[in-house]
Scaffold this motif. Structure first.
Motif, PDB file in Angstrom:
ATOM      1  N   SER A   1       0.806  -1.223   0.000  1.00 24.58           N
ATOM      2  CA  SER A   1       0.000   0.000   0.000  1.00 24.58           C
ATOM      3  C   SER A   1       0.839   1.273   0.000  1.00 24.58           C
ATOM      4  CB  SER A   1      -0.934   0.010   1.212  1.00 24.58           C
ATOM      5  OG  SER A   1      -0.211   0.153   2.422  1.00 24.58           O
ATOM      6  N   ILE A   2       2.152   1.148   0.210  1.00 22.32           N
ATOM      7  CA  ILE A   2       3.007   2.342   0.210  1.00 22.32           C
ATOM      8  C   ILE A   2       3.083   2.951  -1.194  1.00 22.32           C
ATOM      9  CG2 ILE A   2       5.287   3.215   0.865  1.00 22.32           C
ATOM     10  CD1 ILE A   2       5.581   0.825   2.717  1.00 22.32           C
ATOM     11  N   TYR A   3       2.537   2.246  -2.195  1.00 27.22           N
ATOM     12  CA  TYR A   3       2.438   2.828  -3.540  1.00 27.22           C
ATOM     13  C   TYR A   3       1.750   4.186  -3.514  1.00 27.22           C
ATOM     14  CZ  TYR A   3      -2.563   2.557  -4.555  1.00 27.22           C
ATOM     15  OH  TYR A   3      -3.919   2.792  -4.579  1.00 27.22           O
ATOM     16  N   ALA A   4       0.981   4.446  -2.452  1.00 25.14           N
ATOM     17  CA  ALA A   4       0.215   5.690  -2.338  1.00 25.14           C
ATOM     18  C   ALA A   4       1.087   6.931  -2.448  1.00 25.14           C
ATOM     19  CB  ALA A   4      -0.546   5.705  -1.015  1.00 25.14           C
ATOM     20  N   ILE A   5       2.374   6.803  -2.131  1.00 21.98           N
ATOM     21  CA  ILE A   5       3.283   7.951  -2.169  1.00 21.98           C
ATOM     22  C   ILE A   5       3.296   8.608  -3.548  1.00 21.98           C
ATOM     23  CG2 ILE A   5       5.734   8.552  -2.138  1.00 21.98           C
ATOM     24  CD1 ILE A   5       4.609   8.493   0.603  1.00 21.98           C
ATOM     25  N   PHE A   6       3.302   7.795  -4.605  1.00 27.18           N
ATOM     26  CA  PHE A   6       3.280   8.391  -5.954  1.00 27.18           C
ATOM     27  C   PHE A   6       1.857   8.475  -6.502  1.00 27.18           C
ATOM     28  CE2 PHE A   6       3.410   3.890  -7.154  1.00 27.18           C
ATOM     29  CZ  PHE A   6       2.527   3.837  -8.224  1.00 27.18           C
ATOM     30  N   GLU A   7       1.006   7.546  -6.143  1.00 24.08           N
ATOM     31  CA  GLU A   7      -0.340   7.508  -6.720  1.00 24.08           C
ATOM     32  C   GLU A   7      -1.143   8.752  -6.367  1.00 24.08           C
ATOM     33  OE1 GLU A   7      -3.747   5.849  -8.748  1.00 24.08           O
ATOM     34  OE2 GLU A   7      -1.576   5.642  -8.893  1.00 24.08           O
ATOM     35  N   PHE A   8      -0.947   9.288  -5.173  1.00 18.19           N
ATOM     36  CA  PHE A   8      -1.743  10.428  -4.726  1.00 18.19           C
ATOM     37  C   PHE A   8      -0.958  11.732  -4.711  1.00 18.19           C
ATOM     38  CE2 PHE A   8      -3.710   6.667  -2.589  1.00 18.19           C
ATOM     39  CZ  PHE A   8      -4.789   6.580  -3.458  1.00 18.19           C
ATOM     40  N   GLY A   9       0.140  11.745  -5.485  1.00 26.44           N
ATOM     41  CA  GLY A   9       0.781  13.003  -5.835  1.00 26.44           C
ATOM     42  C   GLY A   9       1.764  13.566  -4.846  1.00 26.44           C
TER      43      GLY A   9
ATOM     44  N   SER B   1       6.803  12.188  -7.264  1.00 28.83           N
ATOM     45  CA  SER B   1       6.668  11.647  -8.613  1.00 28.83           C
ATOM     46  C   SER B   1       7.106  10.186  -8.629  1.00 28.83           C
ATOM     47  CB  SER B   1       7.506  12.450  -9.602  1.00 28.83           C
ATOM     48  OG  SER B   1       8.883  12.329  -9.289  1.00 28.83           O
ATOM     49  N   ALA B   2       6.616   9.443  -9.605  1.00 25.47           N
ATOM     50  CA  ALA B   2       6.910   8.006  -9.686  1.00 25.47           C
ATOM     51  C   ALA B   2       8.384   7.725  -9.914  1.00 25.47           C
ATOM     52  CB  ALA B   2       6.074   7.370 -10.791  1.00 25.47           C
ATOM     53  N   ASP B   3       9.098   8.669 -10.528  1.00 24.07           N
ATOM     54  CA  ASP B   3      10.519   8.431 -10.800  1.00 24.07           C
ATOM     55  C   ASP B   3      11.437   9.031  -9.740  1.00 24.07           C
ATOM     56  OD1 ASP B   3      10.096  11.075 -11.366  1.00 24.07           O
ATOM     57  OD2 ASP B   3      10.863  10.999 -13.417  1.00 24.07           O
ATOM     58  N   ASP B   4      10.841   9.555  -8.665  1.00 24.53           N
ATOM     59  CA  ASP B   4      11.660  10.047  -7.560  1.00 24.53           C
ATOM     60  C   ASP B   4      12.465   8.879  -6.983  1.00 24.53           C
ATOM     61  OD1 ASP B   4      12.021  10.529  -4.487  1.00 24.53           O
ATOM     62  OD2 ASP B   4      11.655  12.513  -5.315  1.00 24.53           O
ATOM     63  N   GLU B   5      13.676   9.125  -6.613  1.00 25.71           N
ATOM     64  CA  GLU B   5      14.543   8.054  -6.131  1.00 25.71           C
ATOM     65  C   GLU B   5      13.961   7.355  -4.905  1.00 25.71           C
ATOM     66  OE1 GLU B   5      19.256   7.292  -4.888  1.00 25.71           O
ATOM     67  OE2 GLU B   5      18.486   9.332  -5.202  1.00 25.71           O
ATOM     68  N   LYS B   6      13.327   8.117  -4.023  1.00 21.94           N
ATOM     69  CA  LYS B   6      12.719   7.517  -2.832  1.00 21.94           C
ATOM     70  C   LYS B   6      11.605   6.558  -3.222  1.00 21.94           C
ATOM     71  CE  LYS B   6      13.506  11.617   0.091  1.00 21.94           C
ATOM     72  NZ  LYS B   6      14.029  12.500  -0.996  1.00 21.94           N
TER      73      LYS B   6
ATOM     74  N   ASN C   1      13.152   3.371  -5.039  1.00 24.70           N
ATOM     75  CA  ASN C   1      13.711   2.425  -4.079  1.00 24.70           C
ATOM     76  C   ASN C   1      12.605   1.663  -3.337  1.00 24.70           C
ATOM     77  OD1 ASN C   1      16.308   3.213  -4.749  1.00 24.70           O
ATOM     78  ND2 ASN C   1      16.489   4.661  -3.052  1.00 24.70           N
ATOM     79  N   THR C   2      11.567   2.389  -2.986  1.00 16.88           N
ATOM     80  CA  THR C   2      10.460   1.771  -2.247  1.00 16.88           C
ATOM     81  C   THR C   2       9.723   0.745  -3.099  1.00 16.88           C
ATOM     82  OG1 THR C   2      10.155   3.768  -0.898  1.00 16.88           O
ATOM     83  CG2 THR C   2       8.291   2.238  -1.041  1.00 16.88           C
ATOM     84  N   MET C   3       9.406   1.096  -4.329  1.00 17.92           N
ATOM     85  CA  MET C   3       8.638   0.195  -5.185  1.00 17.92           C
ATOM     86  C   MET C   3       9.462  -1.017  -5.598  1.00 17.92           C
ATOM     87  SD  MET C   3       5.659   1.420  -5.154  1.00 17.92           S
ATOM     88  CE  MET C   3       4.945   0.247  -6.310  1.00 17.92           C
ATOM     89  N   LYS C   4      10.756  -0.822  -5.827  1.00 14.12           N
ATOM     90  CA  LYS C   4      11.614  -1.978  -6.140  1.00 14.12           C
ATOM     91  C   LYS C   4      11.695  -2.926  -4.948  1.00 14.12           C
ATOM     92  CE  LYS C   4      14.605  -0.085  -9.764  1.00 14.12           C
ATOM     93  NZ  LYS C   4      15.995   0.318 -10.118  1.00 14.12           N
TER      94      LYS C   4
ATOM     95  N   TRP D   1       2.797   1.839 -11.105  1.00 13.22           N
ATOM     96  CA  TRP D   1       4.096   2.495 -10.956  1.00 13.22           C
ATOM     97  C   TRP D   1       4.897   2.396 -12.248  1.00 13.22           C
ATOM     98  CZ3 TRP D   1       9.165   0.064 -10.142  1.00 13.22           C
ATOM     99  CH2 TRP D   1      10.178   1.020  -9.949  1.00 13.22           C
ATOM    100  N   TYR D   2       4.921   1.229 -12.855  1.00 13.42           N
ATOM    101  CA  TYR D   2       5.646   1.071 -14.117  1.00 13.42           C
ATOM    102  C   TYR D   2       5.061   1.981 -15.196  1.00 13.42           C
ATOM    103  CZ  TYR D   2       8.643  -2.822 -12.724  1.00 13.42           C
ATOM    104  OH  TYR D   2       9.608  -3.587 -12.132  1.00 13.42           O
TER     105      TYR D   2
END
Length: 659
Positions: free
Chosen positions: A520-528, A531-536, A539-542, A586-587
């Protein structure tokens, strides 16, 4: 725990299992009163002195829908009996009529008399206590009723429009599940029914129809059920059916469904046909789980009762908001308006959504306590409040419908803003609430990201009305919240976001960190928030993909060591449809070339592979076999599929335009 077929018109929902048995009937709210409660309504055949229920193993069954509709094309073949059945079924789009067209093919070379039997095992209001079933000779039908719930059952051997009412040739009504009395379905097994005309208490009924079928030829019968709140209702619908004809009603339902689903704004022309079909099927299935009064129900598979003596037949406003967003992005924004009105009407007086709701707007059951550490505590998941506001902004972005936003602004948006502003720590993180999985209380990355999205959306909405007070509250809240998330919920040593934390004795200086890897931490990029390509984020999504990917079956688990319906003791858990699609999102978001979208497409295809042959999607799947686990269909699974495919197509077009 699966329903292979769902049929509905947002007032009447009929679920059918893989054995072609009706297992759930909801009316007049989708998800409230289940008048079957998992008991089977069966179809039987008597031919050449042999009786067989088509749910038995010697019938080879193939469930299916017609393309772009929820009209079934179920097939059942019995080589021993030399019979093939095609069942075309639907719930009428314009009124509460359930129809079954049964085409019987005689695969023998000689003429045969074939008797069809239809068994009804109602448990009205979900109890099976104090029901009545009565045979009505004037219309040649059977009616099951209790209080204000009436179900009329009849049959036709042809689709002529005039000159008859019903073609029931045999019937029986009797007690069931009472002592040694199993039900009238046993009475049918010698090919002749008792013609008992009435019973009360716990009752079932069976009706019979005879067909003459020439050798190597076919004949057709229709089974119908009209539903209402009194005799007048069910007879009115019965008379309507007789007037226009069963075939016309089936055809009209098919046309209505095709017309509705093909109004999607998503261009599916370049999408693989299997995925395009599943996209439309998902939209139609979502519609059946969306009560006309506004509740978007999580799931209506009553077999889950066997697991925890409760169901998924509730509206969680989080699930509902995410389903609404998927519908909005697919071009059905107007269709979501009842959902937002529902949320307005049930908002708790403090300005938040509570755990879950029944479709009649009453409060649903809950396992969240109202006390914590000896003090009063709100039993909430704050993301359920924030995501409704986020979804409402999505609605406005799609429609520009200012009048509708104005209708909801004071009672819903402003009250939610006041709550989100107040329910926080001095460092701006939200106070403790339950996580989206409803299993633990704390401060979670998912929840915090949705509150950020809710506040930024509320600011945009308030700006439409030049409401400087609300704008200022939102701005003064979401900037510090973003900073607090990056400071408190990011692990600088591992360079990933954590699932959450809990302040000991509610003191921000003393905290307990939850390092569990959670999808569920995908929320960091999903809700703005980033950005999805931010290094943080990368690293989290990988890390999520590496730690939660199921090697045996594919797919992503919810979180490490998830025990819910767990199949393998030593595994991290079962793969979930929604969690796998979050990785696909994310991809999609981070892709900068067409080739980079391939990974997302692989994940979308994995979901398609895990769907039932009818396109029904479960909550999770077996990590060894990919068989469905828990409820099916899960509305959220279908919504995430629709939203992910919509985003995939949009990103593909964007990248193609750059080449």
């Amino acid at each position: 725990m699966t329903r292979h077929i769902v049929l509905g018109n947002q007032l009447l929902l009929v679920n059918i299992d893989k054995w072609f048995q009706v297992r759930d009937i909801y009316y007049p709210y989708v998800g409230l009163e289940n008048h079957v409660l998992g008991h089977a309504h069966k179809i039987g055949i008597f031919v050449d002195g042999i009786f067989s229920w088509i749910n038995e193993d010697d019938w080879i069954k193939s469930p299916a829908y017609k393309n772009d509709t929820l009209v079934t094309e179920n097939k059942a073949t019995n080589k021993n009996l030399g019979l093939k059945l095609i069942l075309e079924e639907n719930v009428y789009c314009e009124d509460n009529i359930f129809l079954r067209k049964i085409t019987i093919k005689n695969e023998r070379s000689y003429k045969r008399n074939i008797r069809l039997f239809f068994n009804q095992d109602f448990h009205l209001y979900g109890t099976g206590i104090g029901d009545t079933a009565v045979y009505q000779m004037d219309h040649n039908v059977i009616i099951h009723y209790k209080r204000s719930r009436y179900f009329l059952v009849g049959a036709l051997k042809s689709d002529e429009k005039n000159g008859f009412t019903s073609d029931i040739e045999d019937y029986a009504i009797g007690e069931s599940e009472t002592g040694y009395l199993e039900g009238t379905f046993r009475d049918a097994e010698d090919g002749v029914l008792s013609r008992n005309p009435v019973a009360q208490g716990s009752v079932d009924s069976t009706v019979g129809v005879s067909l003459e079928v020439p050798g190597n030829s076919s004949n057709t019968a229709y089974y119908y059920m009209t539903v209402g709140q009194n005799f007048d209702d069910v007879y009115r619908l019965h008379d309507y059916l007789m007037d226009v004809g069963a075939e016309a009603i089936l055809n009209h339902s098919e046309e209505c469904q095709r017309s509705w689903v093909n109004h999607t704004s998503t261009d599916l022309s370049n999408l693989d046909s299997r995925l395009a079909t599943l996209y439309k099927r998902s939209l139609l299935i979502i519609k059946t789980q969306y009560d006309i009064h506004g509740a978007i129900i999580a799931a209506n598979d009553s077999d889950n009762l066997q697991f925890n003596r409760d169901t998924y037949s509730y509206m969680w406003s989080r699930d509902g908001a995410l389903v609404a967003i998927a519908l909005i992005n697919a071009g059905f924004a107007e269709f979501t308006k009842p959902f937002f009105r529902f949320c307005r009407d049930v908002l708790w007086w403090e300005g938040c959504m509570l755990h879950k709701y029944n479709p009649d707007k009453t409060l649903g059951s809950s396992w969240h306590p109202w006390v914590e550490d000896g003090k009063p505590a709100l039993p909430i998941q704050e993301d359920e409040t924030a995501l409704v506001i986020y979804a409402l902004w999505k609605y406005y972005e799609s429609t520009g419908d200012l009048d509708f936003i104005k209708e909801l602004y004071d009672p819903l948006v402003k009250n939610a803003v006041f709550f989100m502003d107040d329910y926080r720590y001095p460092n701006s993180l939200p106070r403790e609430s339950y996580d989206l999985w409803e299993e633990r209380r704390g401060i979670y990355t998912f929840t915090s990201a949705t509150v950020y999205a809710g506040l930024t959306s509320a600011e945009k909405i308030s700006d439409l009305f030049n409401d400087t007070e609300i704008c200022n509250i939102c701005r003064s809240r979401y900037f510090p919240l973003r900073n607090a998330i990056l400071k408190e919920l990011f692990d600088r040593d591992k360079e990933i976001f954590i699932r959450g934390l809990k302040y000991q004795k509610h003191n921000p200086d003393q905290k307990e960190i939850d390092h569990t890897i959670d999808s569920s931490i995908y929320a960091i990029f999903e809700f703005g928030l980033l950005s999805a390509d931010d290094e943080k984020v990368t690293n989290t999504m990988k890390n999520i993909e590496n730690k939660l990917w199921i090697n045996k079956s594919g797919g992503v688990a919810r979180y490490e060591n998830d025990h819910y319906h767990k199949v393998l003791d030593k595994s991290i858990g079962n793969p979930w449809i929604i969690c796998t699609l979050w990785l696909a999102k994310w991809y999609i978001k981070k892709s900068e070339s067409i080739s980079e979208l391939d990974k997302a497409l692989d994940l979308i295809n994995w979901v398609a592979d895990c769907s039932l042959e009818t396109g029904i999607m479960p909550e999770q799947v077996n990590p060894l076999t990919r068989e469905s686990i828990s409820v099916a269909p899960l509305t959220w699974s279908h919504a995430e599929f629709v939203d992910t495919v919509t985003k995939y197509i949009g990103k593909t077009k964007k990248l193609e335009s750059k080449t």
